[in-house]
Design a protein around this motif. Structure first.
Motif, PDB file in Angstrom:
ATOM      1  N   HIS A 276      19.905  35.444   2.864  1.00 58.53           N
ATOM      2  CA  HIS A 276      20.960  34.511   2.458  1.00 58.53           C
ATOM      3  C   HIS A 276      22.023  35.123   1.560  1.00 58.53           C
ATOM      4  O   HIS A 276      23.155  34.673   1.555  1.00 58.53           O
ATOM      5  CB  HIS A 276      20.352  33.310   1.735  1.00 58.53           C
ATOM      6  CG  HIS A 276      19.271  32.637   2.499  1.00 58.53           C
ATOM      7  ND1 HIS A 276      19.490  32.010   3.701  1.00 58.53           N
ATOM      8  CD2 HIS A 276      17.950  32.510   2.246  1.00 58.53           C
ATOM      9  CE1 HIS A 276      18.346  31.520   4.155  1.00 58.53           C
ATOM     10  NE2 HIS A 276      17.402  31.813   3.297  1.00 58.53           N
ATOM     11  N   GLY A 277      21.654  36.121   0.751  1.00 60.26           N
ATOM     12  CA  GLY A 277      22.592  36.647  -0.239  1.00 60.26           C
ATOM     13  C   GLY A 277      22.871  35.607  -1.315  1.00 60.26           C
ATOM     14  O   GLY A 277      22.221  34.558  -1.372  1.00 60.26           O
ATOM     15  N   LEU A 278      23.814  35.927  -2.189  1.00 55.00           N
ATOM     16  CA  LEU A 278      24.191  34.979  -3.239  1.00 55.00           C
ATOM     17  C   LEU A 278      24.781  33.729  -2.609  1.00 55.00           C
ATOM     18  O   LEU A 278      25.671  33.810  -1.756  1.00 55.00           O
ATOM     19  CB  LEU A 278      25.227  35.612  -4.173  1.00 55.00           C
ATOM     20  CG  LEU A 278      24.686  36.575  -5.215  1.00 55.00           C
ATOM     21  CD1 LEU A 278      25.838  37.315  -5.882  1.00 55.00           C
ATOM     22  CD2 LEU A 278      23.841  35.852  -6.246  1.00 55.00           C
ATOM     23  N   ARG A 279      24.293  32.569  -3.043  1.00 50.48           N
ATOM     24  CA  ARG A 279      24.765  31.290  -2.524  1.00 50.48           C
ATOM     25  C   ARG A 279      25.343  30.460  -3.672  1.00 50.48           C
ATOM     26  O   ARG A 279      25.154  30.815  -4.855  1.00 50.48           O
ATOM     27  CB  ARG A 279      23.628  30.549  -1.836  1.00 50.48           C
ATOM     28  CG  ARG A 279      23.096  31.335  -0.634  1.00 50.48           C
ATOM     29  CD  ARG A 279      22.112  30.574   0.184  1.00 50.48           C
ATOM     30  NE  ARG A 279      20.849  30.409  -0.532  1.00 50.48           N
ATOM     31  CZ  ARG A 279      19.803  29.773  -0.036  1.00 50.48           C
ATOM     32  NH1 ARG A 279      19.851  29.232   1.158  1.00 50.48           N
ATOM     33  NH2 ARG A 279      18.696  29.669  -0.729  1.00 50.48           N
ATOM     34  N   PRO A 280      26.055  29.398  -3.363  1.00 46.47           N
ATOM     35  CA  PRO A 280      26.651  28.575  -4.434  1.00 46.47           C
ATOM     36  C   PRO A 280      25.653  28.154  -5.506  1.00 46.47           C
ATOM     37  O   PRO A 280      25.968  28.183  -6.696  1.00 46.47           O
ATOM     38  CB  PRO A 280      27.223  27.372  -3.678  1.00 46.47           C
ATOM     39  CG  PRO A 280      27.559  27.919  -2.324  1.00 46.47           C
ATOM     40  CD  PRO A 280      26.456  28.924  -2.030  1.00 46.47           C
ATOM     41  N   GLN A 281      24.432  27.788  -5.120  1.00 49.73           N
ATOM     42  CA  GLN A 281      23.448  27.368  -6.122  1.00 49.73           C
ATOM     43  C   GLN A 281      23.053  28.512  -7.050  1.00 49.73           C
ATOM     44  O   GLN A 281      22.686  28.279  -8.208  1.00 49.73           O
ATOM     45  CB  GLN A 281      22.221  26.722  -5.472  1.00 49.73           C
ATOM     46  CG  GLN A 281      21.474  27.598  -4.488  1.00 49.73           C
ATOM     47  CD  GLN A 281      21.859  27.334  -3.053  1.00 49.73           C
ATOM     48  OE1 GLN A 281      23.011  27.061  -2.744  1.00 49.73           O
ATOM     49  NE2 GLN A 281      20.889  27.439  -2.158  1.00 49.73           N
ATOM     50  N   ASP A 282      23.155  29.754  -6.592  1.00 51.68           N
ATOM     51  CA  ASP A 282      22.853  30.893  -7.462  1.00 51.68           C
ATOM     52  C   ASP A 282      23.936  31.052  -8.527  1.00 51.68           C
ATOM     53  O   ASP A 282      23.630  31.325  -9.698  1.00 51.68           O
ATOM     54  CB  ASP A 282      22.722  32.182  -6.642  1.00 51.68           C
ATOM     55  CG  ASP A 282      21.610  32.089  -5.615  1.00 51.68           C
ATOM     56  OD1 ASP A 282      20.522  31.583  -5.962  1.00 51.68           O
ATOM     57  OD2 ASP A 282      21.831  32.520  -4.465  1.00 51.68           O
ATOM     58  N   PHE A 283      25.200  30.865  -8.141  1.00 52.57           N
ATOM     59  CA  PHE A 283      26.284  30.916  -9.121  1.00 52.57           C
ATOM     60  C   PHE A 283      26.130  29.786 -10.142  1.00 52.57           C
ATOM     61  O   PHE A 283      26.362  29.979 -11.330  1.00 52.57           O
ATOM     62  CB  PHE A 283      27.652  30.852  -8.425  1.00 52.57           C
ATOM     63  CG  PHE A 283      28.004  32.122  -7.700  1.00 52.57           C
ATOM     64  CD1 PHE A 283      28.536  33.202  -8.398  1.00 52.57           C
ATOM     65  CD2 PHE A 283      27.794  32.239  -6.336  1.00 52.57           C
ATOM     66  CE1 PHE A 283      28.858  34.382  -7.736  1.00 52.57           C
ATOM     67  CE2 PHE A 283      28.108  33.418  -5.667  1.00 52.57           C
ATOM     68  CZ  PHE A 283      28.637  34.487  -6.367  1.00 52.57           C
ATOM     69  N   THR A 284      25.702  28.610  -9.687  1.00 57.08           N
ATOM     70  CA  THR A 284      25.453  27.482 -10.592  1.00 57.08           C
ATOM     71  C   THR A 284      24.335  27.827 -11.570  1.00 57.08           C
ATOM     72  O   THR A 284      24.451  27.584 -12.776  1.00 57.08           O
ATOM     73  CB  THR A 284      25.104  26.212  -9.790  1.00 57.08           C
ATOM     74  OG1 THR A 284      26.209  25.899  -8.939  1.00 57.08           O
ATOM     75  CG2 THR A 284      24.805  25.039 -10.703  1.00 57.08           C
ATOM     76  N   THR A 285      23.256  28.404 -11.060  1.00 56.70           N
ATOM     77  CA  THR A 285      22.134  28.807 -11.924  1.00 56.70           C
ATOM     78  C   THR A 285      22.600  29.815 -12.976  1.00 56.70           C
ATOM     79  O   THR A 285      22.258  29.693 -14.156  1.00 56.70           O
ATOM     80  CB  THR A 285      20.996  29.404 -11.074  1.00 56.70           C
ATOM     81  OG1 THR A 285      20.514  28.397 -10.182  1.00 56.70           O
ATOM     82  CG2 THR A 285      19.854  29.925 -11.944  1.00 56.70           C
ATOM     83  N   LEU A 286      23.375  30.798 -12.565  1.00 55.20           N
ATOM     84  CA  LEU A 286      23.863  31.810 -13.507  1.00 55.20           C
ATOM     85  C   LEU A 286      24.767  31.186 -14.569  1.00 55.20           C
ATOM     86  O   LEU A 286      24.662  31.517 -15.760  1.00 55.20           O
ATOM     87  CB  LEU A 286      24.594  32.922 -12.750  1.00 55.20           C
ATOM     88  CG  LEU A 286      23.704  33.819 -11.890  1.00 55.20           C
ATOM     89  CD1 LEU A 286      24.534  34.611 -10.895  1.00 55.20           C
ATOM     90  CD2 LEU A 286      22.858  34.732 -12.766  1.00 55.20           C
ATOM     91  N   ASN A 287      25.644  30.281 -14.158  1.00 55.39           N
ATOM     92  CA  ASN A 287      26.524  29.601 -15.120  1.00 55.39           C
ATOM     93  C   ASN A 287      25.726  28.771 -16.119  1.00 55.39           C
ATOM     94  O   ASN A 287      25.957  28.840 -17.325  1.00 55.39           O
ATOM     95  CB  ASN A 287      27.510  28.691 -14.382  1.00 55.39           C
ATOM     96  CG  ASN A 287      28.902  29.249 -14.364  1.00 55.39           C
ATOM     97  OD1 ASN A 287      29.356  29.871 -15.319  1.00 55.39           O
ATOM     98  ND2 ASN A 287      29.583  29.036 -13.263  1.00 55.39           N
ATOM     99  N   ARG A 288      24.781  27.990 -15.625  1.00 53.34           N
ATOM    100  CA  ARG A 288      23.974  27.126 -16.506  1.00 53.34           C
ATOM    101  C   ARG A 288      23.144  27.944 -17.488  1.00 53.34           C
ATOM    102  O   ARG A 288      23.018  27.586 -18.653  1.00 53.34           O
ATOM    103  CB  ARG A 288      23.066  26.217 -15.679  1.00 53.34           C
ATOM    104  CG  ARG A 288      23.797  25.078 -15.044  1.00 53.34           C
ATOM    105  CD  ARG A 288      22.831  24.130 -14.364  1.00 53.34           C
ATOM    106  NE  ARG A 288      23.578  23.085 -13.705  1.00 53.34           N
ATOM    107  CZ  ARG A 288      23.187  22.465 -12.618  1.00 53.34           C
ATOM    108  NH1 ARG A 288      22.032  22.767 -12.055  1.00 53.34           N
ATOM    109  NH2 ARG A 288      23.931  21.529 -12.083  1.00 53.34           N
TER     110      ARG A 288
END
Length: 182
Positions: free
Chosen positions: A160-172
């Motif tokens: 899958h690679g980096l997905r939108p939910q991964d960016f959300t997790t990193l931001n949070r």
């Protein structure tokens, strides 16, 4: 407060190498010849070696990574070649810091991923998030026991690679760090 580090692997998070290009919306395919890949091939003059490694990258990932509240660094076997081969295709600077691995691909005596110990040494006690496709529960436990600052080890599926939910997790996660710092 110093921003936390975001340690980036290439294969898996940025290059979802287990996926078919047709299933990856927005990704583009590139042929590259990273020296680390060439040095570990069985047949140095095979057809795939001459053509290069197929690397799938999303051109918007650079902007999304730069928008995160982190200092970016490469944590990949591609080492400095990530700056010259990967960065231009995703819009990152060609001078990101790079973790220099003492001996890549060497089996750890405690069963940790070969990157875990050198990565922890490189971070020098700073808070960090690490995105990689090879992180295990054993690595998470070892980092929790041996790293004095907060750490997020985010395993990314290589299909899958980096997905939108991964960016959300990193931001949070970054937003949840204390402004006073460690």
């Amino acid at each position: 407060m110093t921003r936390p580090l975001l340690l980036l692997d290439v294969d898996g998070p940025l290059n979802p190498f287990r996926s078919r290009l047709a299933g990856l919306r927005g990704y583009t395919s590139h042929r590259m010849r990273p020296s680390i890949w060439l040095s570990y091939r069985d047949a140095p003059e095979s057809r795939s070696t001459r053509r290069g490694l197929r690397v799938r990258l999303h051109p918007a990932h650079g902007a999304r990574l730069l928008a995160l509240p982190y200092e970016l660094a490469w944590a990949t076997a591609w080492t400095h070649e990530a700056n010259t081969l990967i960065s231009p295709h995703i819009g990152l600077s060609a001078d990101l810091p790079v973790i220099e691995w003492p001996e890549p691909f060497i089996r750890d005596p405690d069963g940790l991923f070969w990157k875990t110990r050198p990565l922890l040494e490189w971070t020098a006690g700073r808070p960090f998030a690490w995105v990689d496709d090879m992180i295990t529960p054993r690595d998470r436990a070892w980092v929790a026991a041996h790293h004095p600052a907060p750490a997020l080890l985010l395993r990314i599926h290589p299909r899958h690679g980096l997905r939108p939910q991964d960016f959300t997790t990193l931001n949070r996660w970054a937003a949840g760090l204390s402004p006073a710092g460690p």
